[in-house]
Design an enzyme around this catalytic site. Structure first.
Site, mmCIF file in Angstrom:
data_model
loop_
_atom_site.group_PDB
_atom_site.id
_atom_site.type_symbol
_atom_site.label_atom_id
_atom_site.label_comp_id
_atom_site.label_asym_id
_atom_site.label_seq_id
_atom_site.Cartn_x
_atom_site.Cartn_y
_atom_site.Cartn_z
ATOM 1 N N HIS A 244 12.991 37.425 37.372
ATOM 2 C CA HIS A 244 14.199 38.052 36.839
ATOM 3 C C HIS A 244 13.894 39.319 36.048
ATOM 4 O O HIS A 244 14.837 39.999 35.621
ATOM 5 C CB HIS A 244 14.969 37.061 35.958
ATOM 6 N N ASP A 716 42.568 54.293 43.902
ATOM 7 C CA ASP A 716 42.690 54.677 42.497
ATOM 8 C C ASP A 716 44.133 54.448 42.045
ATOM 9 O O ASP A 716 44.937 55.377 41.950
ATOM 10 C CB ASP A 716 42.282 56.141 42.328
ATOM 11 N N ASN A 718 45.585 53.681 39.155
ATOM 12 C CA ASN A 718 46.097 54.294 37.922
ATOM 13 C C ASN A 718 45.906 55.808 37.892
ATOM 14 O O ASN A 718 46.191 56.462 36.887
ATOM 15 C CB ASN A 718 45.450 53.667 36.689
#
Length: 739
Positions: A244, A716, A718
């Site tokens: 990790h 998109d 907004n």
């Protein structure tokens, strides 16, 4: 004159019968208790297998997703320098800066710490008081200022670069060496280890065996604490790299065992989760949430620090500590001499042409052919395919040959562009070793990559031999014969590794020659497992300390703990089943030849395994997943409807749509994170356009620039000029609904 006492035969017979009844009762109670404990143990093992199977399946998804992007990159021909830069930046480990560029980019000295800051302050060189102050601050949920974080990372990186690939620890200089396994962002476990065992000091050495980050909520705090102690006690604190400690793994938002119930409300606000997730935090996401202004710089520095972490530790030349495991080709001599910082992500194996020894020498020294050429020749290389006129498309053979050559040149240009970013500063320990051993042996990049992949990702198995680890998707499974071979070859006593959660926090296998140590308690769920660390003295006899960092776990009985963990596991399994509804229907229909809508319970078990490939004992799990039927047949459509009812949101999102979102949400998040290179949480229009060109090329979809522009503007919602993940997911939902 003597007296004699006589025994009343009636009383004797009654007493004997009473004792016999008591004995029979004791035997019955004992049998009942043994059956009860056996049933609990069976439930615990089934629960454990569910969690582990889902966890490893998600790791497989991570590797498959990366392989998919690698395939796209290898089959995409950039048409401009802007596209070339985008591709190399996104898919080709173009993350490594030159030394001067990295210093300039992460310039902590220009950052001012405001007077209002009340957290801990660091000055270098660090002292033990700094570590104590950090521990107290983190206990109070305080945050270290970004300036000090970057300064700490800078100093840690300088220190790590001087370390060998394999650290050497001796019990002669300290009373004992403490080895800790995976912590996975669980800071409370680290606090408890220090409380029980004491802080690092000249008389108390520690080895932390990788996987410090991801999944828990305080991965960054763990790194800060460990790096601080590393700089204060460089001879007593040793850190190994885990699987990790890899920026490609960190990009994933987090493995959700309890998958998120998608609702319309969540789609509008993805930060609100309807119920808790066992693994809801990915490291990249955590850093950006905690440091919204300087998070990108911190991630860049951490990524560079990770690739300099040592790969293994040897205690008294007798005990080898590595994160994952070994394989039948593990070569400690090779691991000692390779340039480990080349592997920014072990998931990425760069395929290079290594035609002669000169190329090998340049790569071992961290150089590339591009660095030795003039800037004019580099620009000629980048423009060579563009300046060559394309043949007529009517001549298919000639055009195909030209196209293949162009693709190869562009891919080679991207790879050389990445290689040219390799650092050329002062010699490091690994480069000095490589220089001194250059005349003895050289290895290919693929051989070195496999060595690192195996020690970070492999797991032991009880069977003999060595085979590919298909469960995780990386590394291998190694048997006791492989362990014996490696131990004998290097004169070792035993091997310590981590990488796997164990119920008691540790476990021996391979005739006690392989020890797994795991330090993150309550990993899957509260009460699921203990954490542990192991202490080794001069006799190298392991002594274990187990613990539970959760106060809640201490108040639960064994039955309550198992019931709680079991409930969480079956909830996760039902969500996994629901996410594959369409595939399950097809599998059930294959057994339902007469189209009756019913299948036998045995066929149900075989069909489910054929779809999920989790390797679970479905017949044993069946009572928890399927209602008992009188005729032994299952109406699979109504069963799937019941699963859908459990997962469906209050706004009644269409089941087929919800299924697809469940199945793909983690991958969608990862794709979004890969495109969002600055980790701002927003995708620019240009980034989206270039990515869509990549996908459309792979899927043979013809799209004009105007068409892509219309698509990106429609997503998109907004109209702020960027695409956030909410809009990204909403577009996916709307498209799926329209289908």
């Amino acid at each position: 004159m003597g007296s004699s006492s006589s025994v009343n035969p009636t009383n004797y017979k009654y007493s004997l019968q009473k004792s016999e009844n008591a004995f029979k009762a004791a035997v019955l109670i004992q049998q009942w208790y043994r059956r009860y404990v056996a049933r609990l143990e069976m439930r615990r093992r089934c629960t454990w297998r569910i969690f582990q199977s889902i966890e490893y399946a998600c790791e497989q998804d991570q590797i498959k997703l990366h392989n998919f992007f690698s395939y796209l990159m290898d089959h995409f021909t950039p048409s401009s320098s802007k596209e070339r830069d985008f591709i190399s930046r996104m898919f080709l480990s173009g993350e490594s800066f030159k030394e001067a560029e990295l210093e300039k980019y992460c310039d902590y000295e220009s950052m001012e710490v405001p007077d209002s800051y009340t957290g801990p302050r660091l000055s270098f060189p660090l002292l033990p008081d700094h570590a104590t102050a950090l521990l107290e601050a983190f206990k109070q949920k305080q945050q270290l200022h970004a300036r000090y974080v970057l300064n700490l990372l800078h100093e840690t990186r300088k220190h790590l670069k001087q370390l060998p690939n394999i650290s050497h620890v001796s019990t002669c200089y300290s009373e004992e060496v403490t080895v800790c396994g995976d912590l996975h962002g669980q800071l409370d476990d680290l606090f408890l280890i220090f409380y029980k065992n004491g802080l690092p000091s000249p008389s108390k050495s520690y080895v932390f065996n990788g996987d410090f980050v991801d999944r828990g909520k305080q991965s960054l705090e763990i790194l800060i604490v460990l790096f601080t102690f590393l700089l204060i006690y460089p001879k007593e604190v040793h850190l190994n790299r885990g699987n990790h400690e890899d920026h490609m793994v960190n990009l994933r938002y987090g493995l959700c065992v309890g998958m998120i119930a998608m609702s319309g409300a969540w789609l509008r606000n993805p930060t609100e989760l309807p119920f808790s997730c066992s693994f809801s935090y990915g490291f990249a996401k955590e850093v950006m949430q905690k440091y919204k202004v300087h998070g990108k710089k911190i991630l860049k520095m951490i990524q560079n620090v990770f690739c300099w972490l040592p790969l293994a530790t040897l205690i008294d030349q007798k005990v080898l500590i590595i994160h994952g495991g070994i394989s039948d080709t593990t070569d400690l001599d090779m691991l000692q001499k390779i340039q480990r910082n080349k592997f920014i992500s072990v998931l990425r194996e760069k395929k290079r042409k290594e035609s002669n020894k000169d190329v090998e020498i340049q790569e071992i020294n961290g150089e590339s052919k591009v660095e030795t050429e003039s800037s004019e020749s580099e620009s000629d290389l980048s423009l060579s395919s563009q300046s060559r006129p394309a043949p007529s498309i009517t001549n298919r053979l000639e055009f195909s040959k030209w196209l293949r050559q162009t693709v190869q040149e562009q891919i080679e240009w991207c790879r050389q562009l990445v290689d040219s970013e390799s650092e050329t500063e002062e010699p490091t320990y690994s480069s000095m070793v490589s220089l001194t051993e250059l005349d003895t042996q050289c290895w290919t990049h693929q051989e070195e990559w496999k060595q690192v992949l195996d020690i970070l990702w492999s797991d032991p198995m009880p069977q003999e031999g060595c085979r590919v680890n298909t469960v995780r998707g990386g590394g291998c499974y190694f048997g006791p014969d492989v362990t014996d071979k490696i131990l004998e070859k290097y004169n070792l006593q035993f091997l310590i590794r981590s990488h796997e959660c164990k119920q008691e926090g540790y476990e021996f296998c391979h005739n006690r020659k392989v020890l797994t140590i795991f330090s993150a308690s309550n990993y899957y769920e509260i009460g699921s497992n203990r954490g542990a660390y192991v202490k080794l003295g001069p006799d190298l006899v392991p002594h274990f300390v187990q613990y539970q960092a959760s106060k809640t776990a201490h108040t639960l009985t064994m039955t309550q703990r198992i019931s709680r963990v079991e409930e969480s596991a079956f909830r996760a399994l039902r969500e996994k089943l629901f996410a594959h509804t369409s595939a399950l229907i097809s599998a059930f229909k294959a057994y339902d030849k007469d189209n009756t809508g019913k299948i036998s319970l045995n066929n149900w078990a075989m069909a489910v395994e054929s779809v999920l490939h989790l390797g679970l004992p479905w017949r044993m799990l069946r009572p928890q997943l399927v209602r008992s039927t009188a005729d032994g047949m299952l109406e699979y459509k109504s069963w799937l409807d019941d699963l859908a009812m459990e997962q469906r949101s209050q706004e009644h999102i269409q089941s087929s749509l919800l299924e697809v979102i469940y199945r793909n949400r983690s991958n969608l998040e990862t794709i979004f994170r890969i495109i969002d290179r600055d980790h701002s949480g927003l995708i620019s229009f240009e980034e989206f356009r270039q990515t869509w060109k990549l996908f459309s090329t792979h899927m043979n979809i013809e799209l004009t620039d105007d068409g892509i522009n219309d698509l990106v503007r429609s997503i998109d919602f907004n109209k702020d000029g960027n695409i956030d993940f909410n809009e990204f997911l909403e577009a996916f939902r709307l498209v799926k609904q329209s289908q």
